[in-house]
Write an enzyme that holds these catalytic residues in place. Structure first.
Site, PDB file in Angstrom:
ATOM      1  N   HIS A   1      25.937   9.489  32.608  1.00  0.00           N
ATOM      2  CA  HIS A   1      25.056  10.496  32.021  1.00  0.00           C
ATOM      3  C   HIS A   1      23.612   9.997  31.982  1.00  0.00           C
ATOM      4  O   HIS A   1      22.676  10.775  32.140  1.00  0.00           O
ATOM      5  CB  HIS A   1      25.531  10.829  30.604  1.00  0.00           C
TER       6      HIS A   1
ATOM      7  N   ARG B   1      27.351  22.889  40.619  1.00  0.00           N
ATOM      8  CA  ARG B   1      28.516  22.266  39.983  1.00  0.00           C
ATOM      9  C   ARG B   1      29.017  23.179  38.859  1.00  0.00           C
ATOM     10  O   ARG B   1      28.554  23.078  37.729  1.00  0.00           O
ATOM     11  CB  ARG B   1      28.136  20.893  39.431  1.00  0.00           C
TER      12      ARG B   1
ATOM     13  N   ARG C   1      30.269  25.094  44.402  1.00  0.00           N
ATOM     14  CA  ARG C   1      31.491  24.290  44.436  1.00  0.00           C
ATOM     15  C   ARG C   1      32.443  24.813  43.370  1.00  0.00           C
ATOM     16  O   ARG C   1      32.073  24.894  42.198  1.00  0.00           O
ATOM     17  CB  ARG C   1      31.174  22.813  44.164  1.00  0.00           C
TER      18      ARG C   1
ATOM     19  N   GLU D   1      35.384  14.282  50.755  1.00  0.00           N
ATOM     20  CA  GLU D   1      35.303  13.230  49.739  1.00  0.00           C
ATOM     21  C   GLU D   1      36.378  12.169  49.900  1.00  0.00           C
ATOM     22  O   GLU D   1      36.368  11.172  49.182  1.00  0.00           O
ATOM     23  CB  GLU D   1      35.410  13.852  48.341  1.00  0.00           C
TER      24      GLU D   1
ATOM     25  N   ASN E   1      29.527   9.985  46.911  1.00  0.00           N
ATOM     26  CA  ASN E   1      29.980   9.184  45.775  1.00  0.00           C
ATOM     27  C   ASN E   1      31.483   8.941  45.849  1.00  0.00           C
ATOM     28  O   ASN E   1      31.955   7.798  45.803  1.00  0.00           O
ATOM     29  CB  ASN E   1      29.642   9.891  44.454  1.00  0.00           C
ATOM     30  N   ASP E   2      32.259  10.028  45.950  1.00  0.00           N
ATOM     31  CA  ASP E   2      33.708   9.871  46.029  1.00  0.00           C
ATOM     32  C   ASP E   2      34.145   9.327  47.379  1.00  0.00           C
ATOM     33  O   ASP E   2      35.115   8.553  47.454  1.00  0.00           O
ATOM     34  CB  ASP E   2      34.407  11.203  45.747  1.00  0.00           C
TER      35      ASP E   2
ATOM     36  N   ARG F   1      33.840   3.807  41.515  1.00  0.00           N
ATOM     37  CA  ARG F   1      32.406   4.072  41.694  1.00  0.00           C
ATOM     38  C   ARG F   1      31.608   3.807  40.434  1.00  0.00           C
ATOM     39  O   ARG F   1      30.379   3.802  40.472  1.00  0.00           O
ATOM     40  CB  ARG F   1      32.200   5.509  42.176  1.00  0.00           C
TER      41      ARG F   1
ATOM     42  N   CYS G   1      25.728  15.933  49.992  1.00  0.00           N
ATOM     43  CA  CYS G   1      25.299  16.306  48.641  1.00  0.00           C
ATOM     44  C   CYS G   1      25.558  15.205  47.616  1.00  0.00           C
ATOM     45  O   CYS G   1      25.421  15.425  46.421  1.00  0.00           O
ATOM     46  CB  CYS G   1      25.975  17.602  48.188  1.00  0.00           C
TER      47      CYS G   1
END
Length: 538
Positions: free
Chosen positions: A195, A293, A327, A416, A439-440, A450, A487
């Protein structure tokens, strides 16, 4: 003998290193976060009912405070995260655990401590995204204990002058409540998708996480922070501070004048898009939204948002953003949503998440697709839709059929997991576009959590294995004549952007603060130079 209560001295002219998670440079004096409240010695419980009442009052106080902060945040990620935290503090199971601890003989502060600790240990044991959310429970515990003891809520220092905030970690409530005197953030823990990182990028604050040794600096130590490279310089002179601030002002002014569509020096177009969680995150300067998102709409809900609520939320974005790539719900046991009622899993990162939720709760996706289609019809927007965690061509085909049956004509899949990248050509036989979530994809390619700061080298988007998977997707897109975008966080790295374009990526979607620097970097390289850089990187 050294004073154990005083931080160890870090020599001047030292450079510390962490993970840069929000671009920009800043310099100034360090001020460390105040420590959490200290629990007093346990006391004999003479009136369990009074202790239980104190537990309830403390949790209600924390819940009310977070909801008030959320209301004042003015929407966007900050408000949504604060609302989600308020929901946790208001969780009946948490209250019941604390009240049970009182019945077991604990006073109210120790009962709260025990209940939060139990819930934290449960999340930490699950690993991945949930393990990072366990740190949020620490902050809530400190707030509840402080409320119970009649102490001020833990919070951000307010010295009345610009400073760099240093902490072991920052809670979402703290990050969302930062004042204008905070010029940069540095934490010893945290990850690139924490966050702290999300909110820092949203505010345009330079930020570095996973910076070992940073909390050993004494308050007042002058440091520099580079949110792009993750470098932290210690013990700067006044002249060095003035020069860094001057160059940063010039750079920001230069980027502020950047405008227009993304393109290379020789005019090759590259769409620059935004990652958003709601309409509050929309900013001018991009060419649309590459990642909407939608799970932020669901985070603070004990019941699924109705069809009408979803239509209204999607339409608000569609009416303002032109082209929007939506998404569908990226949730499951790694992003727990209470209304789903999914059971705990031993390894949630490999379990029911993303599109896989449809295996057990197909009505959730049906309602969401209906709402997206209705919002698109009502606004006349160019709405694209994509599913997260697509693994096989059969999954892509099934999702595409359901979306197209509702009149959604541009249907895509997130890449991903390596299986999707390796079969990108077959996925593109079923869908209209691919969007690579780096990221994934990094996490699953390198079998590396991660969120783990000790594995940052494996999660570096410059890793050749990751770049080869991206190239495979781009090659498949070129052969099929269909777009392939990125993305993940890698899309917002101006140094990596020319490499991604050289690999064949057609769009980059990122936090709004990253768009100007990526646009400027691409404008300095021809397409052929981008291809040469990509060949070197691979």
């Amino acid at each position: 003998m050294a004073d154990p209560g005083r931080p160890a001295e870090v020599p001047p002219d030292t450079e510390l290193a962490g993970l840069g998670v929000s671009q920009g440079r800043a310099a100034g004096p360090v001020i460390r976060m105040a420590p959490p409240p200290v629990l007093p010695s346990p006391r004999q419980v003479a009136d369990p009912a009074a202790e239980s009442a104190a537990v309830v009052k403390a949790l209600e106080s924390v819940t009310a405070d977070l909801r008030q902060r959320g209301a004042l945040a003015g929407g966007g990620d900050a408000a949504e995260i604060l609302d989600a935290l308020a929901m946790i503090a208001d969780d009946p199971m948490l209250r019941e655990d604390a009240e049970a601890a009182v019945r077991g003989g604990l006073d109210a502060p120790h009962a709260l401590d025990a209940a939060f600790t139990h819930h934290r240990e449960t999340l930490a044991a699950l690993g991945g995204y949930l393990a990072e959310r366990a740190a949020d429970l620490d902050d809530l515990k400190h707030r509840a204990v402080a409320a119970c003891l009649g102490l001020p809520m833990p919070g951000i220092p307010a010295p009345g002058h610009p400073y760099i905030l240093v902490a072991e970690d920052l809670s979402p409530a703290d990050t969302a409540g930062l004042g204008t005197d905070v010029v940069a953030l540095v934490t010893e823990k945290g990850g690139p998708t924490s966050h702290t990182a999300i909110l820092a990028r949203g505010r345009g604050l330079p930020a570095v996480v996973a910076c070992a040794g940073i909390t050993a600096l004494a308050d007042g130590t002058v440091i520099s922070v580079d949110g792009k490279t993750g470098q932290v310089g210690v013990g700067l002179t006044d002249e060095a501070v003035a020069e860094l601030r001057r160059s940063d002002r010039e750079e920001r002014a230069r980027l502020a004048n950047s405008s227009g569509p993304g393109r290379t020096a020789d005019g090759h177009p590259v769409k620059l898009l935004l990652n958003i969680g709601s309409a509050a995150d929309l900013r001018p300067g991009a060419e649309g939204v590459g990642l909407f998102r939608t799970e932020f709409l669901f985070l603070d809900r004990k019941q699924e948002p109705s069809f009408e609520e979803q239509v209204a939320a999607y339409a608000e974005v569609f009416a303002r953003a032109g082209t929007v790539v939506v998404r569908t719900l990226d949730a499951g046991t790694d992003k727990p949503l209470p209304f789903l009622g999914l059971p705990p899993e031993p390894n949630p990162a490999l379990g029911i998440r993303g599109l896989r939720v449809d295996r057990v709760l197909p009505a959730v996706l049906d309602t969401q697709l209906d709402a997206i289609a209705e919002a698109a019809r009502a606004t006349g927007a160019d709405a694209w839709v994509m599913a997260p965690m697509v693994t096989t061509p059969a999954e892509a085909a099934g999702f595409a059929r359901r979306a197209r049956a509702r009149g959604l004509t541009r249907v895509g899949a997130m890449v991903e997991v390596p299986a999707a990248a390796l079969l990108a050509d077959r996925l593109l036989a079923e869908v209209d576009f691919l969007s690579i979530g780096t990221n994934d994809l990094s996490q699953y390619t390198f079998a590396a959590d991660r969120q783990h700061p000790g594995l940052a080298d494996l999660l570096d988007p410059w890793q050749p294995a990751l770049l080869k998977l991206i190239a495979a997707c781009a090659d498949a897109g070129r052969a099929a004549g269909k777009p392939v975008g990125v993305c993940g966080e890698a899309a917002g790295d101006p140094r990596l952007a020319p490499v991604l374009v050289g690999l064949g990526v057609t769009s980059l979607s990122m936090a709004a603060v990253c768009v100007p620097s990526v646009r400027e970097e691409l404008s300095q390289h021809s397409l052929e130079e981008c291809r040469e850089l990509a060949a070197l990187a691979r």
